[in-house]
Design an enzyme around this catalytic site. Structure first.
Site, mmCIF file in Angstrom:
data_model
loop_
_atom_site.group_PDB
_atom_site.id
_atom_site.type_symbol
_atom_site.label_atom_id
_atom_site.label_comp_id
_atom_site.label_asym_id
_atom_site.label_seq_id
_atom_site.Cartn_x
_atom_site.Cartn_y
_atom_site.Cartn_z
ATOM 1 N N ASP A 115 37.839 -4.981 -21.895
ATOM 2 C CA ASP A 115 36.677 -5.235 -21.032
ATOM 3 C C ASP A 115 35.427 -4.669 -21.697
ATOM 4 O O ASP A 115 35.453 -4.267 -22.859
ATOM 5 C CB ASP A 115 36.907 -4.606 -19.658
ATOM 6 C CG ASP A 115 36.772 -3.104 -19.725
ATOM 7 O OD1 ASP A 115 37.044 -2.530 -20.782
ATOM 8 O OD2 ASP A 115 36.356 -2.498 -18.718
ATOM 9 N N GLU A 119 41.399 -5.689 -9.652
ATOM 10 C CA GLU A 119 40.880 -6.170 -10.934
ATOM 11 C C GLU A 119 39.933 -7.354 -10.756
ATOM 12 O O GLU A 119 38.939 -7.471 -11.462
ATOM 13 C CB GLU A 119 42.025 -6.553 -11.871
ATOM 14 C CG GLU A 119 42.817 -5.371 -12.400
ATOM 15 C CD GLU A 119 41.962 -4.376 -13.171
ATOM 16 O OE1 GLU A 119 40.869 -4.744 -13.624
ATOM 17 O OE2 GLU A 119 42.399 -3.222 -13.298
ATOM 18 N N TYR A 138 41.322 -10.580 -20.047
ATOM 19 C CA TYR A 138 41.223 -9.180 -19.623
ATOM 20 C C TYR A 138 42.140 -8.903 -18.427
ATOM 21 O O TYR A 138 42.949 -7.971 -18.433
ATOM 22 C CB TYR A 138 39.780 -8.782 -19.259
ATOM 23 C CG TYR A 138 39.806 -7.546 -18.417
ATOM 24 C CD1 TYR A 138 40.068 -6.322 -19.008
ATOM 25 C CD2 TYR A 138 39.709 -7.622 -17.025
ATOM 26 C CE1 TYR A 138 40.206 -5.180 -18.241
ATOM 27 C CE2 TYR A 138 39.848 -6.483 -16.257
ATOM 28 C CZ TYR A 138 40.094 -5.278 -16.867
ATOM 29 O OH TYR A 138 40.265 -4.160 -16.105
#
Length: 342
Positions: free
Chosen positions: A138, A37, A120
């Site tokens: 996102d 991520e 996020y």
DNA sequence: AACGCGGGGAA
DNA sequence: TTCCCAGCGTT
């Protein structure tokens, strides 16, 4: 703002019917999810793939990341951009070792406190790695939901992101929270494409999409126009002495901080001016050759560079002299400087 | 809220 | 060329 509850089931069924196989989806451990991520922030999946695999080979767990040397981190991140990410991730790894006994914290609130983890990423880790019903909004999700709901506001507005977060929270499934998070992003990445190019014929939720019904997918989402880039002119020197090239460490703050660079100066110098400049720097040069011009585009600035190859008699101070092999294997040299070669 | 922070692939 | 990308932290 209300989202149809039917979206949840539709997206999960669609996700099951075939999604991309990605290295970090094979083993969605907290560390894998976290590293992927961070790498994926503002960075395309295809660009991340090779970096992710290499990173996991060298630093397979949180303890290894916490103990890694700066130059190792930089080399692993070289070319990926936004270099702050890897240092913030290491700071977080140290915190996890000290404060959490080496185990990734699980709650959205705790994740949010770690360096480099924002709303996020905290949502993505909480849902994908720990199966909690926390949305992750996102760029993909903003675009998908702007079209589904016919959102007229600019999607960069903080309030829009908040509204989508809470609207999504209400329709999160009890199980398979991570799959639902990923299904939304997957849809944005492969079907609900930007720039008026969506493949609505393939979309599992077209029946619930306002933009599709009103034939306005090319108008949504609405984005604020961005400011033009400023232009900076630079003269770059490839100082060569024998088989060695001069490099130096960039400053600790600002653009490309902590990486390496070829010696350079502001302004676009002619060969005569360049020669004069080098002489003023105390450099005895044997020969100087123009390497031509190069342009490098960053998000907020554009470098217009002119390069010179400079043969020197000695290795002068304030720089480190390395071979081209070392530049390849050890030095993290931004791509902006790789336009020039000896 | 605005800005700084990378790099590359696609149209 | 421009656009956009599984954003975050600082000001």
């Amino acid at each position: 703002m209300i989202l149809p509850a039917a979206l949840t089931k539709q997206l999960l069924v669609w996700y099951d019917s075939g999604h991309r196989e990605l290295p970090w989806r094979e083993n969605p451990s907290p560390y894998y999810v976290w590293v992927s991520e961070i790498m994926l922030q503002q960075t395309r999946v295809e660009a991340v793939k090779p970096y992710f695999s290499r990173f996991m080979k060298v630093l397979p767990n949180i303890a290894a990341l916490a103990a890694a040397e700066e130059e190792v981190l930089l080399k692993l991140w070289e070319g990926l951009g936004y270099y702050r990410r890897v240092f913030q991730m290491q700071r977080a790894a140290v915190i996890i070792m000290e404060r959490y006994g080496g185990r990734m914290p699980q709650s959205y609130a705790e994740l949010l406190c770690l360096p480099g983890i924002g709303e996020y990423t905290a949502g993505a880790i909480a849902s994908i790695a720990f199966h909690q019903p926390v949305p992750a909004v996102d760029g993909n999700v903003l675009r998908v939901l702007a079209r589904v709901t016919g959102e007229e506001r600019e999607i960069q507005l903080e309030q829009v992101k908040k509204d989508f977060f809470f609207a999504l929270k209400k329709i999160y499934p009890q199980k398979r929270c991570g799959d639902f998070t990923q299904s939304l992003m997957e849809l944005g990445a492969v079907v609900c494409l930007p720039n008026g190019m969506p493949k609505c014929g393939d979309c599992p939720i077209a029946d619930w999409c306002l933009a599709f019904q009103q034939n306005r997918t090319d108008e949504l989402p609405i984005k604020k126009e961005k400011k033009p880039r400023r232009i900076e002119e630079k003269t770059v020197f490839l100082l060569q002495c024998g088989d060695k090239i001069a490099v130096r460490k960039r400053m600790e703050k600002g653009l490309l901080s902590g990486l390496w660079e070829y010696p350079n100066t502001e302004g676009c110098l002619s060969k005569i001016e360049a020669e004069k400049y080098l002489k003023a720097q105390g450099i005895v040069l044997e020969k100087i050759t123009a390497l031509g011009k190069a342009r490098h585009v960053f998000t907020h600035v554009e470098w217009h560079m002119i390069g010179y190859l400079v043969l020197c008699r000695k290795e002068y101070k304030d720089t480190v002299w390395v071979t081209s092999k070392q530049i390849e294997q050890e030095i993290s040299l931004p791509s902006a400087f790789r336009h020039f070669k000896v």
